[in-house]
Write a protein that holds these residues in place. Structure first.
Motif, PDB file in Angstrom:
ATOM      1  N   GLY A   1       0.818  -1.216   0.000  1.00 29.76           N
ATOM      2  CA  GLY A   1       0.000   0.000   0.000  1.00 29.76           C
ATOM      3  C   GLY A   1       0.849   1.261   0.000  1.00 29.76           C
ATOM      4  O   GLY A   1       0.455   2.295   0.538  1.00 29.76           O
ATOM      5  N   GLY A   2       2.038   1.162  -0.612  1.00 31.43           N
ATOM      6  CA  GLY A   2       2.942   2.318  -0.640  1.00 31.43           C
ATOM      7  C   GLY A   2       3.072   2.884  -2.036  1.00 31.43           C
ATOM      8  O   GLY A   2       2.213   2.659  -2.889  1.00 31.43           O
ATOM      9  N   THR A   3       4.150   3.611  -2.286  1.00 29.46           N
ATOM     10  CA  THR A   3       4.370   4.168  -3.617  1.00 29.46           C
ATOM     11  C   THR A   3       5.697   3.660  -4.167  1.00 29.46           C
ATOM     12  O   THR A   3       6.631   3.382  -3.415  1.00 29.46           O
ATOM     13  N   ALA A   4       5.737   3.558  -5.513  1.00 26.52           N
ATOM     14  CA  ALA A   4       6.961   3.109  -6.177  1.00 26.52           C
ATOM     15  C   ALA A   4       7.681   4.322  -6.736  1.00 26.52           C
ATOM     16  O   ALA A   4       7.052   5.226  -7.280  1.00 26.52           O
ATOM     17  N   LEU A   5       8.987   4.327  -6.598  1.00 19.84           N
ATOM     18  CA  LEU A   5       9.787   5.427  -7.150  1.00 19.84           C
ATOM     19  C   LEU A   5      10.948   4.808  -7.920  1.00 19.84           C
ATOM     20  O   LEU A   5      11.828   4.165  -7.329  1.00 19.84           O
ATOM     21  N   GLN A   6      10.927   5.011  -9.259  1.00 19.85           N
ATOM     22  CA  GLN A   6      11.992   4.428 -10.082  1.00 19.85           C
ATOM     23  C   GLN A   6      13.196   5.361 -10.095  1.00 19.85           C
ATOM     24  O   GLN A   6      13.184   6.384 -10.772  1.00 19.85           O
ATOM     25  N   VAL A   7      14.182   5.017  -9.317  1.00 18.23           N
ATOM     26  CA  VAL A   7      15.401   5.832  -9.241  1.00 18.23           C
ATOM     27  C   VAL A   7      16.597   4.904  -9.172  1.00 18.23           C
ATOM     28  O   VAL A   7      16.599   3.938  -8.412  1.00 18.23           O
ATOM     29  N   ASP A   8      17.607   5.209  -9.968  1.00 21.00           N
ATOM     30  CA  ASP A   8      18.886   4.514  -9.835  1.00 21.00           C
ATOM     31  C   ASP A   8      19.636   5.232  -8.711  1.00 21.00           C
ATOM     32  O   ASP A   8      19.864   6.453  -8.803  1.00 21.00           O
ATOM     33  N   VAL A   9      19.996   4.511  -7.652  1.00 20.38           N
ATOM     34  CA  VAL A   9      20.593   5.202  -6.494  1.00 20.38           C
ATOM     35  C   VAL A   9      21.939   5.846  -6.805  1.00 20.38           C
ATOM     36  O   VAL A   9      22.419   6.683  -6.039  1.00 20.38           O
ATOM     37  N   THR A  10      22.536   5.457  -7.951  1.00 23.62           N
ATOM     38  CA  THR A  10      23.821   6.077  -8.307  1.00 23.62           C
ATOM     39  C   THR A  10      23.629   7.403  -9.043  1.00 23.62           C
ATOM     40  O   THR A  10      24.608   8.109  -9.310  1.00 23.62           O
ATOM     41  N   ALA A  11      22.386   7.743  -9.394  1.00 28.38           N
ATOM     42  CA  ALA A  11      22.143   9.010 -10.109  1.00 28.38           C
ATOM     43  C   ALA A  11      22.501  10.192  -9.208  1.00 28.38           C
ATOM     44  O   ALA A  11      22.220  10.159  -8.001  1.00 28.38           O
ATOM     45  N   PRO A  12      23.120  11.236  -9.771  1.00 28.81           N
ATOM     46  CA  PRO A  12      23.537  12.371  -8.935  1.00 28.81           C
ATOM     47  C   PRO A  12      22.370  13.030  -8.193  1.00 28.81           C
ATOM     48  O   PRO A  12      22.553  13.583  -7.109  1.00 28.81           O
ATOM     49  N   ASP A  13      21.150  12.953  -8.789  1.00 32.68           N
ATOM     50  CA  ASP A  13      20.007  13.607  -8.143  1.00 32.68           C
ATOM     51  C   ASP A  13      19.115  12.630  -7.357  1.00 32.68           C
ATOM     52  O   ASP A  13      17.971  12.946  -7.034  1.00 32.68           O
ATOM     53  N   ALA A  14      19.656  11.441  -7.030  1.00 32.18           N
ATOM     54  CA  ALA A  14      18.832  10.416  -6.356  1.00 32.18           C
ATOM     55  C   ALA A  14      18.277  10.941  -5.025  1.00 32.18           C
ATOM     56  O   ALA A  14      17.084  10.782  -4.727  1.00 32.18           O
ATOM     57  N   ALA A  15      19.116  11.596  -4.242  1.00 32.18           N
ATOM     58  CA  ALA A  15      18.671  12.078  -2.919  1.00 32.18           C
ATOM     59  C   ALA A  15      17.544  13.091  -3.064  1.00 32.18           C
ATOM     60  O   ALA A  15      16.536  13.027  -2.351  1.00 32.18           O
ATOM     61  N   GLU A  16      17.721  14.033  -3.999  1.00 29.55           N
ATOM     62  CA  GLU A  16      16.694  15.074  -4.202  1.00 29.55           C
ATOM     63  C   GLU A  16      15.373  14.426  -4.604  1.00 29.55           C
ATOM     64  O   GLU A  16      14.309  14.808  -4.122  1.00 29.55           O
ATOM     65  N   ARG A  17      15.449  13.458  -5.519  1.00 30.50           N
ATOM     66  CA  ARG A  17      14.206  12.833  -5.990  1.00 30.50           C
ATOM     67  C   ARG A  17      13.510  12.074  -4.864  1.00 30.50           C
ATOM     68  O   ARG A  17      12.292  12.105  -4.728  1.00 30.50           O
TER      69      ARG A  17
END
Ligand code: NAD
Length: 447
Positions: A254-270
């Motif tokens: 019952g949560g949300t999915a977030l497609q992010v590659d953790v190595t991306a420079p903007d991963a934390a911001e996203r």
């Protein structure tokens, strides 16, 4: 992966053959189930210090069947040994021999838990030796126990007494089926922070929002499920290529999915933006995403080395730096990082992986120092051999050896790792930071 031998050895006629032939005889472990008792029988509390009665009173308050003296032939669910004032090795014989005399009365899945102080907390050689002796004896006892019983310890730092909230929470975790695959380990409680610990909340993480990276499968998917079971809202993160599985996990919790590659420079911001928009803030960050690219160092290429370091370590360093500077991460937020016993003991073919995981442990200890007194915590969980797609890639014979060479003679389940993560992310663990909790069944090889 299923452990076929575990099933076989617990069924007739193979069970009898295995006994006669002296083959390993792992048993199904006692794991947490909703509504199940905390321990499978009465709890014997041993000790000579004033803290002993305090611990007994705490356990009575949890409605456990507590004994200060053993009744002949009575089976026990657990033995808690309070050694918080031990100052001389000569004090140990009496208590440890008393524990020895009741070990055979421990029920399957039983627990032995010591409460003592870390040797590093004393400059007195005699005191430090007595404290360290407790650890040596307990780790050995853990290797002697059978039938899924485990032995672990709680260490109290200088200003912490047995009444500290995180002592109660750790004791509860170690007695419960949630610590099924934690064996021969010590958890240090550093501060008396946290609200008074009330036993057995069904939803210790209620009202908290948690990010779990690498949540599309394996250990990460299980962490998402257990954090949800414990009350948290889940943001499940994984690479776009795993999007389909990620969506399934996110739906299930019952949560949300977030497609992010953790190595991306903007991963934390996203991640922070997503948490702020959907849930207002972020309370728990679980760095679980990880990869292996095994090769002997002689055959290692830059791509293998760099990709493992980028996913397993650099991403965590970069995201933590931004997270800890952001208002969107709670003032009492907790970070839990996945390390590995490979990073402690080393592993053939895994110089890159072990470097990344040892790096995670270094980061955790250093960050904990800078977070001291802030209300935020950071800890690591170091799994040993866990039954996942990652370990299914290991050749059959090596995998079989890895499974049997632990005190519990079997691999752990993703659930076992997830339980440890949820414990360290819970308010009960707010006095615990900078720790590496091994979930490895006490691997017999290496560290
Ligand atoms: P797994 O390979 O089954 O799953 C890892 C997940 O991480 C996958 O869903 C993958 O898509 C995701 N991922 C990989 N790179 C990513 C990236 N750049 N960004 C976002 N997501 C990414 O692995 P597992 O066995 O479940 O292991 C989970 C963690 O536990 C890892 O950190 C691993 O090193 C650690 N660990 C596992 C074991 C074990 O026995 N399985 C032992 C010790 C430590």
């Amino acid at each position: 992966m299923t452990d076929t031998y575990l099933k076989l050895v617990n069924a007739k006629p193979f069970s009898q053959f295995a006994k006669t032939a002296g083959l390993p005889r792992p048993v199904p472990l006692r794991r947490h189930a909703p509504g199940a008792p905390l321990v499978p029988g009465p709890v014997l509390v041993l000790g000579r210090s004033p803290g002993t009665q305090t611990v007994a009173t705490t356990l009575l308050g949890w409605d456990l069947d507590v004994r200060r003296h053993l009744r002949p032939k009575e089976k026990l669910g657990a033995v808690v040994v309070v050694l918080d004032d031990v100052a001389d090795p000569a004090q140990l014989a009496g208590l440890f021999l008393e524990v020895g005399s009741v070990v055979r009365q421990l029920l399957p899945g039983g627990r032995i838990v010591t409460i003592s102080r870390p040797a590093a907390g004393s400059t007195e050689p005699r005191v430090a030796s007595a404290r360290n002796a407790v650890e040596g004896a307990l780790r050995s006892l853990a290797k002697e126990l059978r039938a899924g019983a485990t032995a672990n310890g709680v260490l109290l730092d200088a200003d912490v007494d047995v009444e500290a909230p995180s002592v109660g929470a750790t004791l509860e975790f170690l007695l419960s089926g949630k610590s099924a695959y934690v064996d021969g380990q010590f958890v240090t409680v550093e501060t008396s922070d946290g609200a008074a610990h009330h036993q057995r909340s069904d939803a210790p993480l209620a009202g908290r929002t948690a990010v779990v990276t690498g949540a599309a499968r394996g250990i990460g998917a299980e962490i998402a499920k257990v954090l949800r079971r414990d009350g948290a809202q889940i943001i499940a993160v994984d690479v776009p290529a795993a999007g389909e599985h990620l969506a399934l996990v996110a739906n299930e919790v019952g949560g949300t999915a977030l497609q992010v590659d953790v190595t991306a420079p903007d991963a934390a911001e996203r991640i922070l933006n997503h948490a702020a928009t959907r849930y207002g803030r972020l309370d728990i960050m679980v760095h679980n995403a990880g990869i292996t690219r095994d090769r002997l160092l002689a055959n290692m290429d830059p791509a293998r080395w760099n990709s493992v370091m980028a996913v397993n370590l650099e991403s965590q360093l970069r995201i933590n730096e931004k997270l800890l500077a952001a208002d969107g991460f709670s003032a009492d937020g907790s970070i839990v990082c996945l390390a590995s016993t490979s990073g402690i003991a080393g592993n053939r073919g895994q110089t890159n992986y072990a470097a990344s995981k040892a790096g995670v442990m270094g980061m955790v200890r250093s960050t904990a120092n800078s977070l001291a007194g802030s209300g935020r915590t950071i800890n690591a969980v170091a799994p040993g051999f866990i039954e996942t797609d990652m370990t299914a890639k290991i050749p059959f014979a090596t995998r079989e050896v890895a499974r049997r060479l632990s005190s519990l003679q079997q691999g752990g389940l993703p659930l076992d790792v997830a339980e440890a993560v949820s414990f360290l992310a819970s308010p009960g663990a707010s006095g615990i930071s900078g720790q590496v909790l091994r979930v490895c069944g006490q691997n017999l090889v290496g560290a």
